[in-house]
Design a protein around this motif. Structure first.
Motif, PDB file in Angstrom:
ATOM      1  N   LEU A 320      14.991  30.565  17.170  1.00 19.44           N
ATOM      2  CA  LEU A 320      13.539  30.410  17.150  1.00 19.44           C
ATOM      3  C   LEU A 320      13.065  29.878  18.486  1.00 19.44           C
ATOM      4  N   PRO A 321      12.009  30.445  18.988  1.00 19.28           N
ATOM      5  CA  PRO A 321      11.514  29.980  20.275  1.00 19.28           C
ATOM      6  C   PRO A 321      10.893  28.591  20.143  1.00 19.28           C
ATOM      7  N   THR A 322      10.835  27.874  21.250  1.00 19.85           N
ATOM      8  CA  THR A 322      10.173  26.583  21.236  1.00 19.85           C
ATOM      9  C   THR A 322       8.737  26.785  20.790  1.00 19.85           C
ATOM     10  N   PRO A 323       8.319  26.032  19.788  1.00 20.88           N
ATOM     11  CA  PRO A 323       6.957  26.265  19.301  1.00 20.88           C
ATOM     12  C   PRO A 323       5.917  25.990  20.370  1.00 20.88           C
ATOM     13  N   GLU A 324       4.916  26.820  20.389  1.00 19.15           N
ATOM     14  CA  GLU A 324       3.826  26.600  21.327  1.00 19.15           C
ATOM     15  C   GLU A 324       3.083  25.341  20.903  1.00 19.15           C
ATOM     16  N   PRO A 325       2.613  24.570  21.869  1.00 21.05           N
ATOM     17  CA  PRO A 325       1.835  23.396  21.482  1.00 21.05           C
ATOM     18  C   PRO A 325       0.562  23.826  20.754  1.00 21.05           C
ATOM     19  N   LEU A 326       0.211  23.061  19.739  1.00 16.24           N
ATOM     20  CA  LEU A 326      -1.001  23.415  18.996  1.00 16.24           C
ATOM     21  C   LEU A 326      -2.224  23.164  19.865  1.00 16.24           C
ATOM     22  N   ASN A 327      -3.198  24.022  19.690  1.00 16.60           N
ATOM     23  CA  ASN A 327      -4.441  23.805  20.423  1.00 16.60           C
ATOM     24  C   ASN A 327      -5.291  22.819  19.645  1.00 16.60           C
ATOM     25  N   VAL A 328      -5.050  21.565  19.895  1.00 12.91           N
ATOM     26  CA  VAL A 328      -5.754  20.557  19.119  1.00 12.91           C
ATOM     27  C   VAL A 328      -7.198  20.445  19.556  1.00 12.91           C
ATOM     28  N   SER A 329      -7.386  20.433  20.843  1.00 14.45           N
ATOM     29  CA  SER A 329      -8.738  20.226  21.334  1.00 14.45           C
ATOM     30  C   SER A 329      -9.601  21.456  21.127  1.00 14.45           C
ATOM     31  N   PRO A 330     -10.782  21.261  20.590  1.00 12.58           N
ATOM     32  CA  PRO A 330     -11.693  22.394  20.419  1.00 12.58           C
ATOM     33  C   PRO A 330     -12.170  22.945  21.751  1.00 12.58           C
ATOM     34  N   LEU A 331     -11.949  22.168  22.801  1.00 13.24           N
ATOM     35  CA  LEU A 331     -12.398  22.641  24.117  1.00 13.24           C
ATOM     36  C   LEU A 331     -11.426  23.641  24.702  1.00 13.24           C
ATOM     37  N   LYS A 332     -10.217  23.598  24.149  1.00 12.19           N
ATOM     38  CA  LYS A 332      -9.197  24.479  24.697  1.00 12.19           C
ATOM     39  C   LYS A 332      -9.565  25.920  24.390  1.00 12.19           C
ATOM     40  N   LYS A 333      -9.678  26.737  25.404  1.00  9.66           N
ATOM     41  CA  LYS A 333     -10.206  28.069  25.168  1.00  9.66           C
ATOM     42  C   LYS A 333      -9.131  29.122  24.966  1.00  9.66           C
ATOM     43  N   LYS A 334      -8.217  29.173  25.885  1.00  9.30           N
ATOM     44  CA  LYS A 334      -7.255  30.279  25.883  1.00  9.30           C
ATOM     45  C   LYS A 334      -6.252  30.126  24.736  1.00  9.30           C
ATOM     46  N   ARG A 335      -5.891  31.247  24.187  1.00 12.76           N
ATOM     47  CA  ARG A 335      -4.819  31.239  23.207  1.00 12.76           C
ATOM     48  C   ARG A 335      -3.494  31.133  23.937  1.00 12.76           C
ATOM     49  N   ALA A 336      -2.467  30.743  23.183  1.00 15.02           N
ATOM     50  CA  ALA A 336      -1.167  30.492  23.800  1.00 15.02           C
ATOM     51  C   ALA A 336      -0.656  31.712  24.574  1.00 15.02           C
ATOM     52  N   ASN A 337      -0.416  32.801  23.869  1.00 16.75           N
ATOM     53  CA  ASN A 337      -0.042  34.027  24.577  1.00 16.75           C
ATOM     54  C   ASN A 337      -0.721  35.211  23.919  1.00 16.75           C
ATOM     55  N   PRO A 338      -1.911  35.511  24.407  1.00 14.56           N
ATOM     56  CA  PRO A 338      -2.701  36.564  23.781  1.00 14.56           C
ATOM     57  C   PRO A 338      -2.037  37.912  23.974  1.00 14.56           C
ATOM     58  N   ALA A 339      -2.223  38.792  22.996  1.00 12.98           N
ATOM     59  CA  ALA A 339      -1.703  40.157  23.120  1.00 12.98           C
ATOM     60  C   ALA A 339      -2.456  40.844  24.253  1.00 12.98           C
ATOM     61  N   PRO A 340      -1.778  41.744  24.956  1.00 15.66           N
ATOM     62  CA  PRO A 340      -2.454  42.444  26.035  1.00 15.66           C
ATOM     63  C   PRO A 340      -3.647  43.233  25.491  1.00 15.66           C
ATOM     64  N   ARG A 341      -4.670  43.263  26.283  1.00 18.30           N
ATOM     65  CA  ARG A 341      -5.891  43.943  25.852  1.00 18.30           C
ATOM     66  C   ARG A 341      -5.634  45.436  25.727  1.00 18.30           C
ATOM     67  N   ARG A 342      -6.193  46.038  24.677  1.00 19.32           N
ATOM     68  CA  ARG A 342      -6.035  47.488  24.537  1.00 19.32           C
ATOM     69  C   ARG A 342      -6.846  48.191  25.604  1.00 19.32           C
ATOM     70  N   ILE A 343      -6.452  49.424  25.875  1.00 24.21           N
ATOM     71  CA  ILE A 343      -7.214  50.178  26.869  1.00 24.21           C
ATOM     72  C   ILE A 343      -8.549  50.596  26.254  1.00 24.21           C
ATOM     73  N   LYS A 344      -9.577  50.407  27.016  1.00 19.37           N
ATOM     74  CA  LYS A 344     -10.913  50.725  26.501  1.00 19.37           C
ATOM     75  C   LYS A 344     -11.040  52.222  26.250  1.00 19.37           C
ATOM     76  N   LYS A 345     -11.494  52.560  25.076  1.00 18.39           N
ATOM     77  CA  LYS A 345     -11.631  53.978  24.752  1.00 18.39           C
ATOM     78  C   LYS A 345     -12.995  54.213  24.112  1.00 18.39           C
ATOM     79  N   PHE A 346     -13.766  55.048  24.700  1.00 14.71           N
ATOM     80  CA  PHE A 346     -15.105  55.292  24.163  1.00 14.71           C
ATOM     81  C   PHE A 346     -15.016  56.002  22.819  1.00 14.71           C
ATOM     82  N   TRP A 347     -15.979  55.700  21.984  1.00 12.55           N
ATOM     83  CA  TRP A 347     -16.008  56.318  20.665  1.00 12.55           C
ATOM     84  C   TRP A 347     -16.407  57.784  20.783  1.00 12.55           C
ATOM     85  N   THR A 348     -15.679  58.648  20.121  1.00 15.25           N
ATOM     86  CA  THR A 348     -16.030  60.068  20.123  1.00 15.25           C
ATOM     87  C   THR A 348     -17.158  60.285  19.114  1.00 15.25           C
TER      88      THR A 348
END
Length: 394
Positions: A320-348
């Motif tokens: 098991l990987p070392t647990p990510e520290p919890l984001n206790v502070s509400p000011l903390k914005k970024k997530r620990a390791n966000p999934a890469p953003r999907r490629i933008k695709k316009f709606w057909t």
DNA sequence: GTAGGGGTAATG
DNA sequence: CATTACCCCTAC
């Protein structure tokens, strides 16, 4: 068809959340034939899945009757459950009643439907003495035939909500039948493997404790090997792991635990394996339990201290990987390791049209809309639908 | 699951 | 710069 093919087919057929797999296509792709011997579990899964799919799409149609008849044949003479009979009866009624849209029996297609479904289709069932011909069914037949001539009866039936009852019985039938089928083969094998390897681990560690004195050598027995077998099987189980927890209605607590462990186990392998090391992981595991073999250590990631190789070295347990520290502070914005953003695709335009239709039909039930149009909206999540709808309203 | 506010990145 | 798609968060 090879055993493994069957297992894989069965597994995919049972993955109800994978809209891209159609049982029919899958079975034909695997050259599945009617004559293919002892595949009744496979056929049953396939039929159940088809029924389930059509229910998800909101279809209760004559195709469902075909499936219920097929299911009966697959039971090969054993007594049918009540839910099976009721599901058939009410589906047949629904297929007829749905054509009661004109105000009178003399208009529209109602008469044809009675002829087609009750005279022809159910006539055949009666001839062969099918168990699907229940008392309930015969009563309905009498009423529906009466309605062809009697407008009063026609109106009375026209106002009843048959569809709901049909859906309830179909759901009940599915629930029962999935329960009877139990876990799918691939999963059962995985469970057996896991249990076996656990036993082996217990044994192995016990031996380690005792063996210290009598056998001071480096090379100890490799009982603790968790044997991932074929690459193909690996692959399947990895993909299945994620879905497994959600869809399998027959999982009891024990099975769930095994499924979770299996998932961890496979994720760990996935993490550790780059394509080049794949082969290494597959091979030493033929060295199974029977002849205790000297440890052929795999030598991953260049661990130099080879002193405590043995079981722990060869086993691929989830680290098991070392647990990510919890984001206790509400000011903390970024997530620990966000999934890469999907490629933008316009709606057909097609997607937008489907969304519009969907909202008309289902309201803001994004999930239902997506389920109803799995192909068109394959690349859109429910949240995407919600966001897009918001955009459209702006 | 869904709604809704609000942020960010890609695109024209 | 505006628009669009995607993401994240929170509340229900």
């Amino acid at each position: 068809m090879k055993v493994m093919d069957k297992w894989v087919a069965e597994f995919f057929i049972r993955c109800q959340k994978n809209p891209r797999v159609s049982p029919t296509n899958l079975l034909s792709a695997l050259k599945f034939r009617e004559s293919a011997g002892d595949c009744s579990y496979l056929k049953k899964s396939s039929v159940l899945r088809e029924i389930s799919d059509s229910l998800i799409r909101g279809n209760v149609a004559e195709g469902t009757l075909d499936l219920l008849e097929t299911l009966e044949k697959l039971h090969r003479g054993s007594v049918l459950t009540e839910s099976h009979k009721f599901a058939y009866c009410w589906t047949a009624v629904e297929c007829t009643v749905r054509l009661m849209w004109p105000l009178s029996a003399s208009e529209g297609l109602y008469g044809d439907a009675v002829e087609r479904i009750w005279t022809k289709r159910i006539g055949v069932l009666k001839e062969r003495g099918s168990g699907l011909v229940s008392e309930e069914l015969l009563k309905w037949e009498a009423d529906l035939r009466k309605a062809v001539e009697d407008d009063e009866v026609y109106k009375r039936i026209r106002e009843s909500n048959v569809r709901y009852t049909a859906v309830c019985f179909l759901n009940q039938l599915l629930k029962e039948q999935w329960a009877v089928l139990g876990s799918c083969s691939l999963e059962s094998v995985a469970q057996r493997m896991l249990l076996k390897s656990r036993k082996a681990v217990d044994k192995g560690t016990r031996r380690l404790d005792e063996g210290e004195k009598e056998n001071g050598e480096d090379n100890r027995d490799v009982h603790g090997v968790e044997c991932p077998q074929h690459a193909a099987e690996e692959e399947e189980e990895r993909t299945m792991g994620v879905q497994e927890q959600e869809h399998e209605p027959s999982l009891d607590e024990g099975d769930k635990m095994v499924a979770r462990e299996l998932k961890d186990f496979l994720l760990e392998i996935q993490r550790q394996m780059d394509p080049s090391s794949t082969r290494q992981l597959q091979e030493p595991n033929n060295a199974n339990i029977t002849p205790p073999q000297p440890s052929r250590s795999v030598n991953r990631t260049g661990t130099s201290g080879q002193q405590q190789d043995s079981a722990s070295e060869n086993r691929v347990r989830p680290h098991l990987p070392t647990p990510e520290p919890l984001n206790v502070s509400p000011l903390k914005k970024k997530r620990a390791n966000p999934a890469p953003r999907r490629i933008k695709k316009f709606w057909t335009p097609e997607e937008v049209a489907v969304l519009r239709e969907g909202v008309k039909e289902y309201g803001k039930s994004w999930k239902e809309i997506k389920n109803a149009n799995p192909e068109v909206l394959a690349e859109r999540t429910e949240v995407d639908l919600k966001d897009k709808w918001r955009n459209l309203l702006r």
